[in-house]
Design an enzyme around this catalytic site. Structure first.
Site, mmCIF file in Angstrom:
data_model
loop_
_atom_site.group_PDB
_atom_site.id
_atom_site.type_symbol
_atom_site.label_atom_id
_atom_site.label_comp_id
_atom_site.label_asym_id
_atom_site.label_seq_id
_atom_site.Cartn_x
_atom_site.Cartn_y
_atom_site.Cartn_z
ATOM 1 N N HIS A 309 -41.529 -19.444 -7.473
ATOM 2 C CA HIS A 309 -41.407 -20.304 -6.368
ATOM 3 C C HIS A 309 -40.265 -19.609 -5.380
ATOM 4 O O HIS A 309 -39.304 -19.045 -5.807
ATOM 5 C CB HIS A 309 -41.004 -21.488 -6.892
ATOM 6 C CG HIS A 309 -40.922 -22.898 -5.861
ATOM 7 N ND1 HIS A 309 -40.123 -23.101 -5.148
ATOM 8 C CD2 HIS A 309 -42.101 -23.734 -5.799
ATOM 9 C CE1 HIS A 309 -40.523 -24.097 -4.428
ATOM 10 N NE2 HIS A 309 -41.736 -24.516 -4.799
ATOM 11 N N ASP A 367 -48.037 -25.702 -9.252
ATOM 12 C CA ASP A 367 -49.453 -25.524 -8.899
ATOM 13 C C ASP A 367 -50.630 -24.569 -10.049
ATOM 14 O O ASP A 367 -51.675 -24.953 -10.033
ATOM 15 C CB ASP A 367 -49.821 -24.432 -7.822
ATOM 16 C CG ASP A 367 -48.909 -24.868 -6.642
ATOM 17 O OD1 ASP A 367 -49.143 -26.272 -6.110
ATOM 18 O OD2 ASP A 367 -47.695 -24.256 -6.138
#
Length: 432
Positions: A309, A367
């Site tokens: 991320h 996700d």
């Protein structure tokens, strides 16, 4: 509240030294206050992607990427996902505190009573091609709301700002579900005031006039958690877009439409769709090593989606909640042997033990599992980003409200490092 410290930083340029203040927030790194730097030195700073720049002062959401921590108004995201619900979290983001019982009942009642769309807005949906991407429909209809709700577009009127906020939180589930219904050729399902927020959204997506539809509590709980986990995430690309649009004085419906448009990008809101497609491409656990080798090869363009991320350099705290929900939803739907889930679980196990992933700090993010859950519920991948937009609307609105209320608000105007042609004189055609 920003705290001005006694510390300063010295910047020396061509023998001349200037001092800039060092300010401190309640959490996170200190910041250099460079607002007067150009005036003092005639120089701009250069920071593509704003990776080292605090664009605003905010007290809404805090991320500690090294610890893997996400706080909404100081509350850990794991606690909110486990003990709260989306409308309560929405109240928290908007007003700064968890509501009392009467405050919650008043707020949820207002949202419930604003879920219907103006009937003429049906014409907007029918104006799109049947194969239009749901995100295109959501973005267009959201922007069109300013043409229907003229009594809540004055950003200088606190009452109108409040009404616009309630309307958008209430109506986005209807807009998103109708975009889905339109894309599959089914009749629109109207909201029902006896259902909770996530329940209402699911019934508008999956009910049909020919049959009675009952929302399973496991599915509605999973959807509520998805909404909570995606409600806000500090100054990301779409939130910054909303703030930039708001700085010009644009009406609230247009500002949120700008955020939706930015979210559509595959590097932002489309990441869960990309992660699911990657898991399907791998296909089975015995092919994982092949794809991990490709990911480690610097000369191979393949990248593992759903890992790592921009901010988190540790485990994404939202992914732990998503993992539990994925297990519950898949068991309910009777697809515990789902090959995509098997790949996901094995890939996660390897990633948490492999030295390459540990060294690069490539932990599974939100996700990684959210796409699996949404697909198990029956949503096509084209609906993943619209659902993300629905959830993030309350975060955008909280950030918008905060910015509009700031007495020091200024229109956003980033600078640039110009590398083009210098001054040239115009030449007529015959001399070029």
């Amino acid at each position: 509240m920003l705290e001005k410290t006694s510390k300063t930083a010295k910047i020396t340029i061509d023998g001349t030294t200037v001092e800039v203040p060092v300010n401190k927030g309640s959490l996170g790194p200190d910041v250099l206050d460079i607002r007067s730097l150009y005036k003092q030195t005639g120089l701009f700073t250069f920071d593509p992607g704003f990776t080292s720049t605090a664009s605003c002062e905010s007290d809404i959401t805090f991320i500690d990427g090294d610890k893997g921590e996400l706080l909404y108004r100081g509350y850990p995201i794991e606690q909110l996902a486990d003990k709260s619900n989306f409308l309560e979290v929405s109240y928290l983001l908007l007003y700064g505190e968890l509501p009392t019982k009467s405050q919650y009942e008043d707020f949820s009642g207002k949202v419930t009573r604003h879920t219907m769309l103006h009937e003429q807005m049906l014409n907007f949906f029918r104006g799109f091609r049947r194969d239009a991407h749901p995100m295109a429909i959501v973005c267009g209809v959201q922007a069109a709301m300013s043409a229907f709700y003229h009594d809540s577009t004055d950003i200088n009127d606190p009452w109108q700002r409040e009404v616009a906020t309630i309307r958008m939180i209430a109506k986005l589930p209807t807009i998103v579900s109708w975009a889905y219904k339109y894309s599959i050729g089914q009749p629109f399902a109207y909201p029902k005031n006896n259902l909770q927020y996530a329940q209402n959204f699911l019934q508008m997506c999956f009910s049909v006039p020919a049959e009675e539809y009952v929302v399973d509590p496991i599915l509605s709980s999973a959807m509520d958690k998805i909404f909570i986990l995606h409600a806000d995430h500090e100054q990301n690309a779409s939130t910054s877009t909303v703030r930039l649009a708001a700085s010009s004085g644009a009406n609230p419906f247009a500002c949120i439409a700008a955020g939706i448009a930015c979210l559509w990008g595959p590097a932002h809101g489309g990441a869960n769709e990309a992660a699911l497609n990657m898991l399907k491409e791998i296909g089975s656990p015995d092919r994982i090593s092949e794809f991990i080798s490709k990911a480690k090869d610097k000369n191979d363009p393949f990248r593992l989606m759903g890992f790592g991320h921009r901010v988190y350099k540790n485990f994404d705290p939202r992914s732990r909640v998503m993992k539990q929900s994925a297990d519950e939803v898949l068991e309910l739907m009777g697809i515990t042997n789902n090959p995509t889930l098997q790949v996901a679980k094995e890939l996660e196990k390897i990633a948490l033990e492999d030295e390459y992933f540990i060294e690069k700090k490539l932990y599974p993010n939100v996700d990684f599992y959210s796409g699996i859950i949404l697909e198990a519920m029956g949503f096509p991948t084209s609906m993943f980003t619209p659902i993300f937009a629905l959830a993030r609307t309350v975060g955008w609105l909280s950030q918008w409200q905060e910015m509009i209320s700031d007495p020091n608000i200024k229109i956003g105007r980033p600078r640039q490092l110009f590398t083009g042609k210098t001054h040239r004189d115009y030449l007529p055609y015959e001399k070029r």
